[in-house]
Design a protein around this motif. Structure first.
Motif, PDB file in Angstrom:
ATOM      1  N   ASN A 139      -0.250  -0.332  -4.512  1.00 13.12           N
ATOM      2  CA  ASN A 139      -1.668  -0.172  -4.134  1.00 13.12           C
ATOM      3  C   ASN A 139      -1.954   1.115  -3.371  1.00 13.12           C
ATOM      4  O   ASN A 139      -2.927   1.191  -2.624  1.00 13.12           O
ATOM      5  CB  ASN A 139      -2.111  -1.396  -3.312  1.00 13.12           C
ATOM      6  CG  ASN A 139      -2.074  -2.656  -4.152  1.00 13.12           C
ATOM      7  OD1 ASN A 139      -2.298  -2.591  -5.360  1.00 13.12           O
ATOM      8  ND2 ASN A 139      -1.769  -3.783  -3.533  1.00 13.12           N
ATOM      9  N   ARG A 140      -1.122   2.099  -3.599  1.00 12.36           N
ATOM     10  CA  ARG A 140      -1.285   3.359  -2.849  1.00 12.36           C
ATOM     11  C   ARG A 140      -2.578   4.089  -3.201  1.00 12.36           C
ATOM     12  O   ARG A 140      -3.028   4.966  -2.456  1.00 12.36           O
ATOM     13  CB  ARG A 140      -0.087   4.273  -3.090  1.00 12.36           C
ATOM     14  CG  ARG A 140       0.012   4.793  -4.514  1.00 12.36           C
ATOM     15  CD  ARG A 140       1.333   5.458  -4.813  1.00 12.36           C
ATOM     16  NE  ARG A 140       1.713   6.417  -3.768  1.00 12.36           N
ATOM     17  CZ  ARG A 140       2.969   6.807  -3.543  1.00 12.36           C
ATOM     18  NH1 ARG A 140       3.948   6.317  -4.282  1.00 12.36           N
ATOM     19  NH2 ARG A 140       3.247   7.671  -2.614  1.00 12.36           N
ATOM     20  N   ASP A 141      -3.181   3.744  -4.327  1.00 13.76           N
ATOM     21  CA  ASP A 141      -4.418   4.409  -4.751  1.00 13.76           C
ATOM     22  C   ASP A 141      -5.658   3.769  -4.142  1.00 13.76           C
ATOM     23  O   ASP A 141      -6.777   4.188  -4.428  1.00 13.76           O
ATOM     24  CB  ASP A 141      -4.526   4.375  -6.289  1.00 13.76           C
ATOM     25  CG  ASP A 141      -4.472   2.956  -6.854  1.00 13.76           C
ATOM     26  OD1 ASP A 141      -3.714   2.122  -6.302  1.00 13.76           O
ATOM     27  OD2 ASP A 141      -5.194   2.682  -7.826  1.00 13.76           O
ATOM     28  N   LEU A 142      -5.476   2.757  -3.309  1.00 11.27           N
ATOM     29  CA  LEU A 142      -6.634   2.012  -2.804  1.00 11.27           C
ATOM     30  C   LEU A 142      -6.926   2.342  -1.342  1.00 11.27           C
ATOM     31  O   LEU A 142      -6.014   2.496  -0.528  1.00 11.27           O
ATOM     32  CB  LEU A 142      -6.382   0.505  -2.950  1.00 11.27           C
ATOM     33  CG  LEU A 142      -6.118   0.029  -4.386  1.00 11.27           C
ATOM     34  CD1 LEU A 142      -5.770  -1.449  -4.397  1.00 11.27           C
ATOM     35  CD2 LEU A 142      -7.323   0.317  -5.287  1.00 11.27           C
ATOM     36  N   SER A 143      -8.223   2.405  -1.040  1.00 17.39           N
ATOM     37  CA  SER A 143      -8.659   2.674   0.334  1.00 17.39           C
ATOM     38  C   SER A 143      -8.992   1.341   1.016  1.00 17.39           C
ATOM     39  O   SER A 143      -8.600   0.272   0.538  1.00 17.39           O
ATOM     40  CB  SER A 143      -9.897   3.575   0.313  1.00 17.39           C
ATOM     41  OG  SER A 143     -11.025   2.808  -0.089  1.00 17.39           O
ATOM     42  N   ASN A 197      -7.199  -4.622  -4.181  1.00 17.07           N
ATOM     43  CA  ASN A 197      -5.912  -4.845  -3.513  1.00 17.07           C
ATOM     44  C   ASN A 197      -5.543  -6.337  -3.581  1.00 17.07           C
ATOM     45  O   ASN A 197      -4.450  -6.716  -4.015  1.00 17.07           O
ATOM     46  CB  ASN A 197      -6.056  -4.374  -2.053  1.00 17.07           C
ATOM     47  CG  ASN A 197      -4.779  -4.495  -1.248  1.00 17.07           C
ATOM     48  OD1 ASN A 197      -3.686  -4.374  -1.778  1.00 17.07           O
ATOM     49  ND2 ASN A 197      -4.918  -4.743   0.050  1.00 17.07           N
ATOM     50  N   ASP A 230     -12.193  -1.623  -2.832  1.00 15.60           N
ATOM     51  CA  ASP A 230     -10.756  -1.355  -2.923  1.00 15.60           C
ATOM     52  C   ASP A 230      -9.949  -2.485  -2.286  1.00 15.60           C
ATOM     53  O   ASP A 230      -8.864  -2.848  -2.762  1.00 15.60           O
ATOM     54  CB  ASP A 230     -10.402  -0.017  -2.264  1.00 15.60           C
ATOM     55  CG  ASP A 230     -10.664   1.156  -3.206  1.00 15.60           C
ATOM     56  OD1 ASP A 230     -11.230   0.921  -4.296  1.00 15.60           O
ATOM     57  OD2 ASP A 230     -10.324   2.295  -2.859  1.00 15.60           O
ATOM     58  N   ARG A 246       0.823  -1.208   0.000  1.00 13.01           N
ATOM     59  CA  ARG A 246       0.000   0.000   0.000  1.00 13.01           C
ATOM     60  C   ARG A 246       0.864   1.269   0.000  1.00 13.01           C
ATOM     61  O   ARG A 246       0.353   2.368  -0.123  1.00 13.01           O
ATOM     62  CB  ARG A 246      -0.968  -0.022   1.194  1.00 13.01           C
ATOM     63  CG  ARG A 246      -2.179  -0.911   0.964  1.00 13.01           C
ATOM     64  CD  ARG A 246      -3.041  -1.021   2.197  1.00 13.01           C
ATOM     65  NE  ARG A 246      -4.244  -1.804   1.978  1.00 13.01           N
ATOM     66  CZ  ARG A 246      -5.366  -1.342   1.454  1.00 13.01           C
ATOM     67  NH1 ARG A 246      -5.455  -0.071   1.085  1.00 13.01           N
ATOM     68  NH2 ARG A 246      -6.417  -2.128   1.302  1.00 13.01           N
TER      69      ARG A 246
END
Ligand code: PPS
Ligand code: ADP
Length: 292
Positions: free
Chosen positions: A159-163, A172, A168, A155
């Motif tokens: 996967n930094r764009d995922l909440s 991920n 999400d 993350r």
């Protein structure tokens, strides 16, 4: 629980065709595509130079349609490639699968191990990262190549764009599953450690990788133990409402129904990380992953 599964080589598709066992132990002939996962359709596209095949999941009926006995080119007007069959996968149009002569069997032989995915699931604070690193160390000391895919770490980049909302988290897990599949195809023992709270997401990863090469490890640690550990103070924040949708507090965790390894921890009775790692090593040994 330590179940012994019959070994079947893993991982078709993904990073380069993988194997269905046909070429196990012997060099795969140049130009011969690797095996495809179960249920995979095969479509041969003989290119002028070298042979290419579409990947199983890459076949979409409109692109791969055969018109009047002739394989139709997907919009190509280039002379000399009229026998290629291109595919549409998701939003990717006009794509072709390209296999390499060096495949998973050759890589596994080189590494003297079988590529696989050890998927560690459990609550935050259950000890996933600790187990992943301890296992990696154990296997390293025995001469085996591993790679750890840690949810928290991924993350920070991929996967930094995922909440943390459900869709999400699903994306991920899907991405990490795809990456893990590539590592396994590379012949590496890939250790993925993510909360992965939804059964359907974990099962989707299992289905990506060859079933017997996906080893799901459930770190069954009671919430109260995880919460008492709270190494990052996140449970405290979740309890006070400062973090919303925290797994185990106000977001679900679905334990596996039937996984390869369950590591049970009780209040006041939790095995040391080394003995947990040994449990996984024993499974890998018993199922032939630690040799070619
Ligand atoms: N809302 C919420 N729920 C759960 N976890 C949270 C949340 N917010 C941040 N964190 C931190 O993110 C880490 C989990 O990331 P994962 O990628 O493994 O999660 S998931 O599989 O997509 O559910 C997790 O790391 P671990 O404690 O190592 O599991 C937490 O540090
Ligand atoms: N088997 C264990 N016994 C006791 N404490 C553990 C064990 N495994 C991990 N821990 C501790 O629990 C905390 C959470 O571990 P961690 O590996 O970060 O969990 P996760 O990755 O699941 O969030 C850390 O402080 C770690 O030292």
């Amino acid at each position: 629980m330590l179940a012994k599964a019959p070994f079947r080589p893993c991982c078709g598709g993904g990073g380069g065709g993988g194997g269905d066992g046909r070429w196990a132990g012997r060099p795969r002939p140049v130009g011969v595509a690797g095996g495809f996962r179960r249920g995979g359709a095969r479509l041969v596209a003989a290119a002028a130079a070298g042979e290419r095949r579409t990947a199983p999941e890459a076949v979409s009926p409109p692109a791969a349609a055969v018109a009047g006995g002739k394989q139709r080119v997907n919009g190509s007007a280039v002379a000399g490639i009229d026998r290629l069959v291109t595919s549409t996968v998701g939003k990717s149009t006009n794509i072709l699968w390209h296999d390499c002569p060096i495949g998973q069997p050759e890589r596994q032989k080189l590494l003297n191990q079988k590529g696989c995915v050890v998927w560690i699931t459990g609550l935050s604070g259950s000890g996933k990262s600790t187990l992943a690193c301890t296992l990696s160390h154990e296997l390293y000391s025995r001469g085996h190549l591993t790679y750890v895919l840690d949810g928290d770490n991924l993350r920070h980049g991929l996967n930094r764009d995922l909440s943390f909302k459900a869709e999400d988290r699903a994306e991920n897990i899907r991405r990490v599953g795809e990456v893990a599949k590539l590592f396994a195809d590379a012949g590496v023992i890939c250790i993925a450690s993510l909360i992965s709270p939804y059964r359907s997401d974990r099962n989707a990863c299992r289905n990506l990788v060859h079933n017997s090469s996906f080893i799901e490890v459930f770190l069954n640690v009671p919430l109260e133990v995880c919460e008492a550990r709270d190494p990052k103070g996140l449970y405290k924040l979740a309890r006070s409402g400062k973090i919303k949708g925290f797994t185990g507090i106000d977001d679900p965790y679905e334990p596996p129904f039937d996984c390869e390894i369950v590591i049970q921890c009780k209040v006041g009775d939790c095995a040391a990380p080394k003995s947990m790692a040994d449990q996984v090593v024993s499974y890998l040994e018993a199922n032939g992953f630690l040799q070619d």
